[in-house]
Scaffold this motif. Structure first.
Motif, mmCIF file in Angstrom:
data_model
loop_
_atom_site.group_PDB
_atom_site.id
_atom_site.type_symbol
_atom_site.label_atom_id
_atom_site.label_comp_id
_atom_site.label_asym_id
_atom_site.label_seq_id
_atom_site.Cartn_x
_atom_site.Cartn_y
_atom_site.Cartn_z
ATOM 1 N N UNK A 178 0.826 -1.200 0.000
ATOM 2 C CA UNK A 178 0.000 0.000 0.000
ATOM 3 C C UNK A 178 0.865 1.257 0.000
ATOM 4 N N UNK A 179 1.974 1.233 0.700
ATOM 5 C CA UNK A 179 2.880 2.387 0.731
ATOM 6 C C UNK A 179 3.455 2.655 -0.659
ATOM 7 N N UNK A 180 3.785 1.588 -1.395
ATOM 8 C CA UNK A 180 4.311 1.757 -2.757
ATOM 9 C C UNK A 180 3.256 2.367 -3.672
ATOM 10 N N UNK A 181 2.016 1.877 -3.577
ATOM 11 C CA UNK A 181 0.940 2.419 -4.395
ATOM 12 C C UNK A 181 0.669 3.875 -4.012
ATOM 13 N N UNK A 182 0.677 4.166 -2.729
ATOM 14 C CA UNK A 182 0.458 5.534 -2.246
ATOM 15 C C UNK A 182 1.524 6.479 -2.806
ATOM 16 N N UNK A 183 2.763 6.046 -2.802
ATOM 17 C CA UNK A 183 3.855 6.860 -3.336
ATOM 18 C C UNK A 183 3.696 7.063 -4.840
ATOM 19 N N UNK A 184 3.283 6.023 -5.537
ATOM 20 C CA UNK A 184 3.132 6.100 -6.980
ATOM 21 C C UNK A 184 2.020 7.055 -7.391
ATOM 22 N N UNK A 185 0.883 7.008 -6.696
ATOM 23 C CA UNK A 185 -0.245 7.851 -7.102
ATOM 24 C C UNK A 185 -0.112 9.285 -6.618
ATOM 25 N N UNK A 186 0.852 9.540 -5.737
ATOM 26 C CA UNK A 186 1.082 10.907 -5.277
ATOM 27 C C UNK A 186 1.422 11.792 -6.480
ATOM 28 N N UNK A 187 0.634 12.798 -6.713
ATOM 29 C CA UNK A 187 0.884 13.717 -7.819
ATOM 30 C C UNK A 187 0.124 13.381 -9.094
ATOM 31 N N UNK A 188 -0.454 12.176 -9.176
ATOM 32 C CA UNK A 188 -1.222 11.834 -10.373
ATOM 33 C C UNK A 188 -2.514 12.643 -10.412
ATOM 34 N N UNK A 189 -2.957 12.961 -11.607
ATOM 35 C CA UNK A 189 -4.186 13.731 -11.794
ATOM 36 C C UNK A 189 -5.382 12.828 -12.067
ATOM 37 N N UNK A 190 -5.121 11.588 -12.463
ATOM 38 C CA UNK A 190 -6.240 10.693 -12.703
ATOM 39 C C UNK A 190 -5.812 9.371 -13.304
ATOM 40 N N UNK A 191 -6.654 8.360 -13.075
ATOM 41 C CA UNK A 191 -6.489 7.047 -13.697
ATOM 42 C C UNK A 191 -7.841 6.703 -14.304
ATOM 43 N N UNK A 192 -7.823 6.413 -15.585
ATOM 44 C CA UNK A 192 -9.053 6.135 -16.318
ATOM 45 C C UNK A 192 -8.873 4.829 -17.091
ATOM 46 N N UNK A 193 -9.808 3.914 -16.906
ATOM 47 C CA UNK A 193 -9.743 2.616 -17.573
ATOM 48 C C UNK A 193 -11.110 2.323 -18.165
ATOM 49 N N UNK A 194 -11.122 1.878 -19.400
ATOM 50 C CA UNK A 194 -12.356 1.439 -20.039
ATOM 51 C C UNK A 194 -12.031 0.131 -20.733
ATOM 52 N N UNK A 195 -12.812 -0.903 -20.412
ATOM 53 C CA UNK A 195 -12.540 -2.224 -20.973
ATOM 54 C C UNK A 195 -13.852 -2.915 -21.324
ATOM 55 N N UNK A 196 -13.851 -3.581 -22.463
ATOM 56 C CA UNK A 196 -15.011 -4.332 -22.927
ATOM 57 C C UNK A 196 -14.565 -5.737 -23.301
ATOM 58 N N UNK A 197 -15.269 -6.732 -22.769
ATOM 59 C CA UNK A 197 -15.009 -8.124 -23.129
ATOM 60 C C UNK A 197 -16.270 -8.650 -23.827
#
Length: 195
Positions: free
Chosen positions: A77-96
């Motif tokens: 969780x600490x690694x993910x927290x550090x990675x997303x620090x400063x990000x403006x957004x994550x957008x995913x769209x997927x169709x199966x």
């Protein structure tokens, strides 16, 4: 004579104002065209044909809220927290889809046309008739990456991942499997051995 020069002055000012508006509109269009956020709404019509749909929209506000709930004591969780620090957004769209042929290349053209913008650079392009394709694009401002886009397709699936903000490629693999980001096969860099 005074009214003629007054009229000419008004016309000159009006032309100057028109040119200024056109320049400002051109600058605004360029700024919009260089936005690292990929618009995916043109794919929404495919949801009716899909057997499974994933739509993740995590903007900066929600990203900051999520980061508060990640523990700094848990290594993952600490690694993910550090990675997303400063990000403006994550957008995913997927169709199966249940069967092949449920989408066409024309359905993907809206995404690809945005990525053909000079601000985006394609860094990976893998194509297989049997397994599909993966395209990875980066948007850079100087030496800093300001956006990342992935378009992955196979005969029965489409996935678009868009990460907006400063992206650390060495840490990007930590996002796989989190926030709706699928496993992309990004290899983690191995630490160098000391001699």
């Amino acid at each position: 004579m005074k009214s003629l020069s007054h009229t000419l002055l008004k016309l000159a000012l009006l032309k100057l104002a028109s040119v200024a508006v056109l320049v400002l509109l051109g600058a605004a269009a360029t700024a919009v065209a260089q936005n690292p956020r990929i618009q995916t709404s043109q794919l929404d019509a495919l949801a009716a044909k899909a057997s499974q749909t994933v739509d993740v929209n995590i903007d900066e506000r929600l990203m900051q809220l999520t980061a508060r709930f990640l523990s700094s004591k848990d290594d993952d969780e600490a690694k993910v927290k550090e990675l997303i620090n400063g990000l403006k957004g994550i957008y995913v769209k997927s169709f199966e889809f249940e069967a092949e042929g449920q989408y066409t290349e024309a359905d993907l053209e809206g995404i690809r046309s945005q990525l053909r913008n000079n601000a985006w650079s394609r860094i990976v392009g893998v194509n297989s008739k049997r397994e599909g394709s993966v395209e990875v694009y980066l948007m850079q401002n100087g030496n800093q990456i300001s956006g990342l886009a992935v378009l992955a397709t196979d005969p029965k699936e489409i996935t678009v991942v868009n990460i907006v903000g400063p992206v650390d490629l060495d840490k990007l693999s930590e996002l796989e499997g989190n926030f709706g980001v699928p496993e992309l096969g990004i290899e983690r860099s191995k630490p160098k051995r000391k001699n």
